[in-house]
Write a protein that holds these residues in place. Sequence first.
Motif, PDB file in Angstrom:
ATOM      1  N   ALA A  32       0.838  -1.197   0.000  1.00 40.43           N
ATOM      2  CA  ALA A  32       0.000   0.000   0.000  1.00 40.43           C
ATOM      3  C   ALA A  32       0.875   1.250   0.000  1.00 40.43           C
ATOM      4  O   ALA A  32       1.972   1.259   0.564  1.00 40.43           O
ATOM      5  CB  ALA A  32      -0.906   0.007   1.234  1.00 40.43           C
ATOM      6  N   HIS A  33       0.359   2.297  -0.617  1.00 38.71           N
ATOM      7  CA  HIS A  33       1.000   3.603  -0.512  1.00 38.71           C
ATOM      8  C   HIS A  33       1.007   4.009   0.964  1.00 38.71           C
ATOM      9  O   HIS A  33       0.020   3.778   1.678  1.00 38.71           O
ATOM     10  CB  HIS A  33       0.201   4.661  -1.277  1.00 38.71           C
ATOM     11  CG  HIS A  33      -0.054   4.354  -2.713  1.00 38.71           C
ATOM     12  ND1 HIS A  33      -0.953   3.380  -3.112  1.00 38.71           N
ATOM     13  CD2 HIS A  33       0.437   4.914  -3.836  1.00 38.71           C
ATOM     14  CE1 HIS A  33      -0.984   3.354  -4.444  1.00 38.71           C
ATOM     15  NE2 HIS A  33      -0.145   4.268  -4.901  1.00 38.71           N
ATOM     16  N   GLY A  34       2.053   4.644   1.406  1.00 38.41           N
ATOM     17  CA  GLY A  34       2.069   5.143   2.782  1.00 38.41           C
ATOM     18  C   GLY A  34       0.917   6.095   3.044  1.00 38.41           C
ATOM     19  O   GLY A  34       0.273   6.045   4.102  1.00 38.41           O
ATOM     20  N   PHE A  35       0.623   6.948   2.058  1.00 35.08           N
ATOM     21  CA  PHE A  35      -0.472   7.907   2.246  1.00 35.08           C
ATOM     22  C   PHE A  35      -1.837   7.218   2.253  1.00 35.08           C
ATOM     23  O   PHE A  35      -2.773   7.724   2.865  1.00 35.08           O
ATOM     24  CB  PHE A  35      -0.424   9.017   1.191  1.00 35.08           C
ATOM     25  CG  PHE A  35       0.729   9.970   1.388  1.00 35.08           C
ATOM     26  CD1 PHE A  35       1.008  10.510   2.633  1.00 35.08           C
ATOM     27  CD2 PHE A  35       1.531  10.325   0.316  1.00 35.08           C
ATOM     28  CE1 PHE A  35       2.067  11.383   2.814  1.00 35.08           C
ATOM     29  CE2 PHE A  35       2.593  11.203   0.485  1.00 35.08           C
ATOM     30  CZ  PHE A  35       2.873  11.735   1.729  1.00 35.08           C
ATOM     31  N   LEU A  36      -1.962   6.079   1.593  1.00 40.87           N
ATOM     32  CA  LEU A  36      -3.197   5.300   1.701  1.00 40.87           C
ATOM     33  C   LEU A  36      -3.366   4.825   3.143  1.00 40.87           C
ATOM     34  O   LEU A  36      -4.433   4.967   3.743  1.00 40.87           O
ATOM     35  CB  LEU A  36      -3.181   4.100   0.744  1.00 40.87           C
ATOM     36  CG  LEU A  36      -4.235   3.003   0.979  1.00 40.87           C
ATOM     37  CD1 LEU A  36      -5.648   3.566   0.951  1.00 40.87           C
ATOM     38  CD2 LEU A  36      -4.068   1.888  -0.037  1.00 40.87           C
ATOM     39  N   THR A  37      -2.306   4.278   3.703  1.00 36.94           N
ATOM     40  CA  THR A  37      -2.366   3.812   5.086  1.00 36.94           C
ATOM     41  C   THR A  37      -2.738   4.963   6.014  1.00 36.94           C
ATOM     42  O   THR A  37      -3.616   4.824   6.876  1.00 36.94           O
ATOM     43  CB  THR A  37      -1.021   3.184   5.487  1.00 36.94           C
ATOM     44  OG1 THR A  37      -0.663   2.173   4.535  1.00 36.94           O
ATOM     45  CG2 THR A  37      -1.080   2.580   6.864  1.00 36.94           C
ATOM     46  N   LEU A  38      -2.102   6.104   5.844  1.00 37.75           N
ATOM     47  CA  LEU A  38      -2.406   7.281   6.661  1.00 37.75           C
ATOM     48  C   LEU A  38      -3.862   7.694   6.500  1.00 37.75           C
ATOM     49  O   LEU A  38      -4.534   8.015   7.483  1.00 37.75           O
ATOM     50  CB  LEU A  38      -1.478   8.436   6.267  1.00 37.75           C
ATOM     51  CG  LEU A  38      -1.597   9.716   7.079  1.00 37.75           C
ATOM     52  CD1 LEU A  38      -1.109   9.511   8.508  1.00 37.75           C
ATOM     53  CD2 LEU A  38      -0.797  10.836   6.407  1.00 37.75           C
ATOM     54  N   SER A  39      -4.372   7.652   5.287  1.00 37.41           N
ATOM     55  CA  SER A  39      -5.748   8.090   5.035  1.00 37.41           C
ATOM     56  C   SER A  39      -6.780   7.179   5.685  1.00 37.41           C
ATOM     57  O   SER A  39      -7.912   7.611   5.947  1.00 37.41           O
ATOM     58  CB  SER A  39      -6.015   8.209   3.531  1.00 37.41           C
ATOM     59  OG  SER A  39      -6.118   6.936   2.931  1.00 37.41           O
ATOM     60  N   LEU A  40      -6.420   5.941   5.966  1.00 35.00           N
ATOM     61  CA  LEU A  40      -7.351   5.020   6.621  1.00 35.00           C
ATOM     62  C   LEU A  40      -7.678   5.449   8.049  1.00 35.00           C
ATOM     63  O   LEU A  40      -8.658   4.991   8.636  1.00 35.00           O
ATOM     64  CB  LEU A  40      -6.810   3.595   6.598  1.00 35.00           C
ATOM     65  CG  LEU A  40      -6.750   2.939   5.221  1.00 35.00           C
ATOM     66  CD1 LEU A  40      -6.066   1.575   5.321  1.00 35.00           C
ATOM     67  CD2 LEU A  40      -8.136   2.807   4.617  1.00 35.00           C
ATOM     68  N   LEU A  41      -6.881   6.351   8.611  1.00 38.26           N
ATOM     69  CA  LEU A  41      -7.168   6.842   9.964  1.00 38.26           C
ATOM     70  C   LEU A  41      -8.553   7.476  10.057  1.00 38.26           C
ATOM     71  O   LEU A  41      -9.203   7.373  11.100  1.00 38.26           O
ATOM     72  CB  LEU A  41      -6.098   7.837  10.417  1.00 38.26           C
ATOM     73  CG  LEU A  41      -4.781   7.209  10.857  1.00 38.26           C
ATOM     74  CD1 LEU A  41      -3.717   8.282  11.024  1.00 38.26           C
ATOM     75  CD2 LEU A  41      -4.951   6.404  12.133  1.00 38.26           C
ATOM     76  N   SER A  42      -9.024   8.104   8.999  1.00 39.55           N
ATOM     77  CA  SER A  42     -10.368   8.696   9.038  1.00 39.55           C
ATOM     78  C   SER A  42     -11.432   7.633   9.259  1.00 39.55           C
ATOM     79  O   SER A  42     -12.292   7.774  10.130  1.00 39.55           O
ATOM     80  CB  SER A  42     -10.659   9.464   7.748  1.00 39.55           C
ATOM     81  OG  SER A  42      -9.886  10.635   7.695  1.00 39.55           O
ATOM     82  N   ALA A  43     -11.378   6.567   8.489  1.00 42.88           N
ATOM     83  CA  ALA A  43     -12.357   5.480   8.657  1.00 42.88           C
ATOM     84  C   ALA A  43     -12.209   4.831  10.030  1.00 42.88           C
ATOM     85  O   ALA A  43     -13.204   4.488  10.683  1.00 42.88           O
ATOM     86  CB  ALA A  43     -12.191   4.438   7.554  1.00 42.88           C
ATOM     87  N   MET A  44     -10.981   4.669  10.471  1.00 43.19           N
ATOM     88  CA  MET A  44     -10.737   4.070  11.780  1.00 43.19           C
ATOM     89  C   MET A  44     -11.291   4.953  12.894  1.00 43.19           C
ATOM     90  O   MET A  44     -11.876   4.455  13.864  1.00 43.19           O
ATOM     91  CB  MET A  44      -9.242   3.820  11.967  1.00 43.19           C
ATOM     92  CG  MET A  44      -8.694   2.761  11.039  1.00 43.19           C
ATOM     93  SD  MET A  44      -6.879   2.728  11.097  1.00 43.19           S
ATOM     94  CE  MET A  44      -6.537   1.373   9.975  1.00 43.19           C
ATOM     95  N   ASN A  45     -11.131   6.247  12.750  1.00 43.57           N
ATOM     96  CA  ASN A  45     -11.663   7.225  13.698  1.00 43.57           C
ATOM     97  C   ASN A  45     -13.174   7.069  13.820  1.00 43.57           C
ATOM     98  O   ASN A  45     -13.712   6.922  14.918  1.00 43.57           O
ATOM     99  CB  ASN A  45     -11.267   8.625  13.224  1.00 43.57           C
ATOM    100  CG  ASN A  45     -11.989   9.763  13.894  1.00 43.57           C
ATOM    101  OD1 ASN A  45     -12.974   9.604  14.606  1.00 43.57           O
ATOM    102  ND2 ASN A  45     -11.514  10.955  13.648  1.00 43.57           N
ATOM    103  N   TYR A  46     -13.864   7.091  12.696  1.00 36.38           N
ATOM    104  CA  TYR A  46     -15.330   6.966  12.710  1.00 36.38           C
ATOM    105  C   TYR A  46     -15.765   5.630  13.308  1.00 36.38           C
ATOM    106  O   TYR A  46     -16.815   5.532  13.934  1.00 36.38           O
ATOM    107  CB  TYR A  46     -15.914   7.112  11.305  1.00 36.38           C
ATOM    108  CG  TYR A  46     -15.834   8.513  10.768  1.00 36.38           C
ATOM    109  CD1 TYR A  46     -16.418   9.580  11.445  1.00 36.38           C
ATOM    110  CD2 TYR A  46     -15.178   8.785   9.578  1.00 36.38           C
ATOM    111  CE1 TYR A  46     -16.340  10.870  10.959  1.00 36.38           C
ATOM    112  CE2 TYR A  46     -15.097  10.075   9.085  1.00 36.38           C
ATOM    113  CZ  TYR A  46     -15.676  11.122   9.775  1.00 36.38           C
ATOM    114  OH  TYR A  46     -15.591  12.395   9.294  1.00 36.38           O
TER     115      TYR A  46
END
Length: 161
Positions: free
Chosen positions: A61-75
Amino acid sequence: MPREISLSEVQSLVGQEVGLSNWITVDQTMIDAFAGATDDHQFIHVDPVRAAETPFGGTIAHGFLTLSLLSAMNYDCLPKIREQQMGINYGFEKVRFLSPVKCGKRVRGHFVLTEARFRGAGMMMTNYDVSIEIEGERKPALTAIWMTIIQFDPKDRPEGV
């Protein structure tokens, strides 16, 4: 952790893990969609045959993809604040990509509230130490400090703060 809390309870949670998300599978479809959205088609992400020849043994995975998953994880896992009207990303500090997320792996987020302070009449600034765990791996995919702003109606501000 309760699924919903009041604004007056947030500061009492500083220093605690306030969220552990469900697992998310990072598959090739997700990686390819992210590559399309960001125009980042580096072979290590999108070409399984060529990526198989690398030390990773396949796409990652792109590093920024992994970082962007934080939004879904937050919710998924952070308690909802009853008085919150809107949440705003303020930024990140000390983002570190520690381990690649190989295609097909599952990841989940850990959220530790490290700071919560009122800012202005209708805002609270929160900082979280976040990490994204890779199932079965010793090192996390990433760690960071995530700064967010909770916006609320000033009339809902707890007294005395």
